[in-house]
Design a protein around this motif. Structure first.
Motif, PDB file in Angstrom:
ATOM      1  N   ALA A  18       0.836  -1.186   0.000  1.00  0.00           N
ATOM      2  CA  ALA A  18       0.000   0.000   0.000  1.00  0.00           C
ATOM      3  C   ALA A  18       0.877   1.244   0.000  1.00  0.00           C
ATOM      4  O   ALA A  18       2.020   1.232   0.423  1.00  0.00           O
ATOM      5  N   GLU A  27      -6.335   2.574  10.451  1.00  0.00           N
ATOM      6  CA  GLU A  27      -5.797   1.647   9.484  1.00  0.00           C
ATOM      7  C   GLU A  27      -4.809   0.687  10.136  1.00  0.00           C
ATOM      8  O   GLU A  27      -4.235   0.977  11.178  1.00  0.00           O
ATOM      9  N   GLN A 221      -3.604  -3.550   2.049  1.00  0.00           N
ATOM     10  CA  GLN A 221      -3.514  -3.772   0.612  1.00  0.00           C
ATOM     11  C   GLN A 221      -4.685  -3.164  -0.143  1.00  0.00           C
ATOM     12  O   GLN A 221      -5.844  -3.464   0.147  1.00  0.00           O
ATOM     13  N   ARG A 222      -4.385  -2.277  -1.087  1.00  0.00           N
ATOM     14  CA  ARG A 222      -5.423  -1.819  -2.016  1.00  0.00           C
ATOM     15  C   ARG A 222      -5.730  -2.926  -3.018  1.00  0.00           C
ATOM     16  O   ARG A 222      -4.855  -3.702  -3.393  1.00  0.00           O
ATOM     17  N   ASP A 224      -6.850  -2.503  -6.216  1.00  0.00           N
ATOM     18  CA  ASP A 224      -6.929  -2.072  -7.603  1.00  0.00           C
ATOM     19  C   ASP A 224      -6.196  -3.011  -8.553  1.00  0.00           C
ATOM     20  O   ASP A 224      -6.338  -2.892  -9.770  1.00  0.00           O
ATOM     21  N   GLU A 231      -9.829   0.818  -6.833  1.00  0.00           N
ATOM     22  CA  GLU A 231      -8.701   1.601  -6.335  1.00  0.00           C
ATOM     23  C   GLU A 231      -8.944   2.113  -4.916  1.00  0.00           C
ATOM     24  O   GLU A 231      -8.014   2.233  -4.126  1.00  0.00           O
ATOM     25  N   ARG A 232     -10.186   2.403  -4.565  1.00  0.00           N
ATOM     26  CA  ARG A 232     -10.496   2.975  -3.264  1.00  0.00           C
ATOM     27  C   ARG A 232     -10.962   1.926  -2.246  1.00  0.00           C
ATOM     28  O   ARG A 232     -11.532   2.273  -1.213  1.00  0.00           O
ATOM     29  N   GLN A 234      -9.741  -1.226   0.224  1.00  0.00           N
ATOM     30  CA  GLN A 234      -8.556  -1.772   0.893  1.00  0.00           C
ATOM     31  C   GLN A 234      -8.935  -2.985   1.734  1.00  0.00           C
ATOM     32  O   GLN A 234     -10.012  -3.021   2.344  1.00  0.00           O
ATOM     33  N   TRP A 268     -13.841   0.839   2.217  1.00  0.00           N
ATOM     34  CA  TRP A 268     -14.057   1.600   0.987  1.00  0.00           C
ATOM     35  C   TRP A 268     -14.049   3.079   1.334  1.00  0.00           C
ATOM     36  O   TRP A 268     -14.704   3.506   2.290  1.00  0.00           O
TER      37      TRP A 268
END
Length: 311
Positions: A18, A27, A221-222, A224, A231-232, A234, A268
């Motif tokens: 990330a 997070e 970890q994203r 995408d 992309e948004r 995780q 998200w």
């Protein structure tokens, strides 16, 4: 049971690391990148073995950092200050979520174990420059961080209240090759002082300072890599264990001296906003194991929306 979160996170981490940034929404990954502060709060749905209900989650995080000049032959280093808070309050106190409400403030030193690629000779042709760059990529061994941290911990029912002060040692890496599967790791050594404790009151035990060490591995970890529109989104996970020393024997007999725990979170971060109020994230979080503020193992699920006021 807590190992399940680590296995799942290892598989997802194969896609890549990330991006580094300041933590602002509880997070799993903490890396201070330039500084900043963020906070949020919102309603949460809570599901535990005791039942289902509503609650409120509030998070805040901020940091400041300054980079020192790299000495000849040395590694880049920087100082870091950070403040981090996370609280979940079920409206029904019987719905005990296996998370700890925490407030942590720390100061320390971060040292990069990586070196940039050396400067190429100016007389190389474009083809020679490309070959030279491939042969001299520099090194990337991650970073290490040492931080003195003071904190506060409570269980979700606000029945156990602990103060802590100690040392964090952290290692992490951002890499695009096989090393992306490696978790970031933090080891902690704390002196723990109970301020108020229902468990000690029930046993007639005086609150005394004791020691605790813990080791935690975490991933962020994203998604995408699966599709650009993710992309948004995780996936965050962590697994940890702790052990105490000098704890009252009555509590040791009840199993308070050791435990393993972890979390798996899908998050998200939309772009919606109405005036100065915006949605910071929408999340689902599964927590399991035994936390230092709880007696025995338990699991629980929370889902909710985190709102943020301001720009």
């Amino acid at each position: 049971m807590w190992w399940a979160g680590g296995v799942l996170a290892s598989v997802v981490a194969l896609a890549g690391p990330a991006a580094a940034r300041a933590q602002t929404d509880a997070e799993a990954l903490w890396v201070c990148d330039g500084g900043g502060f963020g906070w949020g709060a919102g309603p949460a749905f809570v599901a535990t073995p005791e039942g289902r209900g509503l609650g409120v989650r509030a998070t805040a995080g901020g940091c400041r950092t300054g980079h020192g000049r790299r000495a000849e032959g040395g590694y880049p280093r920087s100082w870091v200050l950070h403040l981090q808070a996370d609280a979940l309050v079920p409206l029904d106190r019987d719905h005990r979520v296996p998370d700890a409400n925490t407030l942590r403030a720390g100061a320390g030193l971060s040292v990069s174990l990586s070196t940039p690629p050396p400067r190429a000779p100016r007389n190389l042709s474009p083809d020679e420059l490309l070959a030279w760059s491939r042969a001299h990529p520099g090194t990337n061994r991650g970073f290490v961080e040492a931080m003195v941290v003071a904190g506060y911990e409570s269980d979700s029912a606000w029945r156990e209240h602990l103060g802590t002060v100690g040392l964090d040692l952290r290692w992490g890496i951002n890499a695009g090759d096989w090393r992306r599967i490696l978790p970031s790791v933090v080891a902690r050594l704390d002196a723990v002082r109970p301020f108020a404790s229902d468990a000690r009151d029930a046993l007639g035990v005086a609150a005394r300072t004791h020691g605790r060490w813990s080791v935690q591995a975490y991933w962020n970890q994203r998604l995408d890599f699966l599709a650009p529109w993710l992309e948004r989104v995780q996936l965050q996970a962590d697994g940890a264990l702790y052990r105490t020393f000098g704890l009252e024997q009555e509590l040791v007999n009840r199993g308070w001296h050791a435990g393993e725990h972890g979390t798996v979170t899908l998050r998200w971060t939309p772009r919606s906003r109405a005036g100065r109020v915006g949605v910071s994230s929408v999340y689902g979080r599964y927590s399991f194991g035994q936390w230092p503020t709880e007696e025995g193992e338990r699991d629980g699920f929370t889902a909710g929306v985190t709102l943020r006021v301001g720009r």
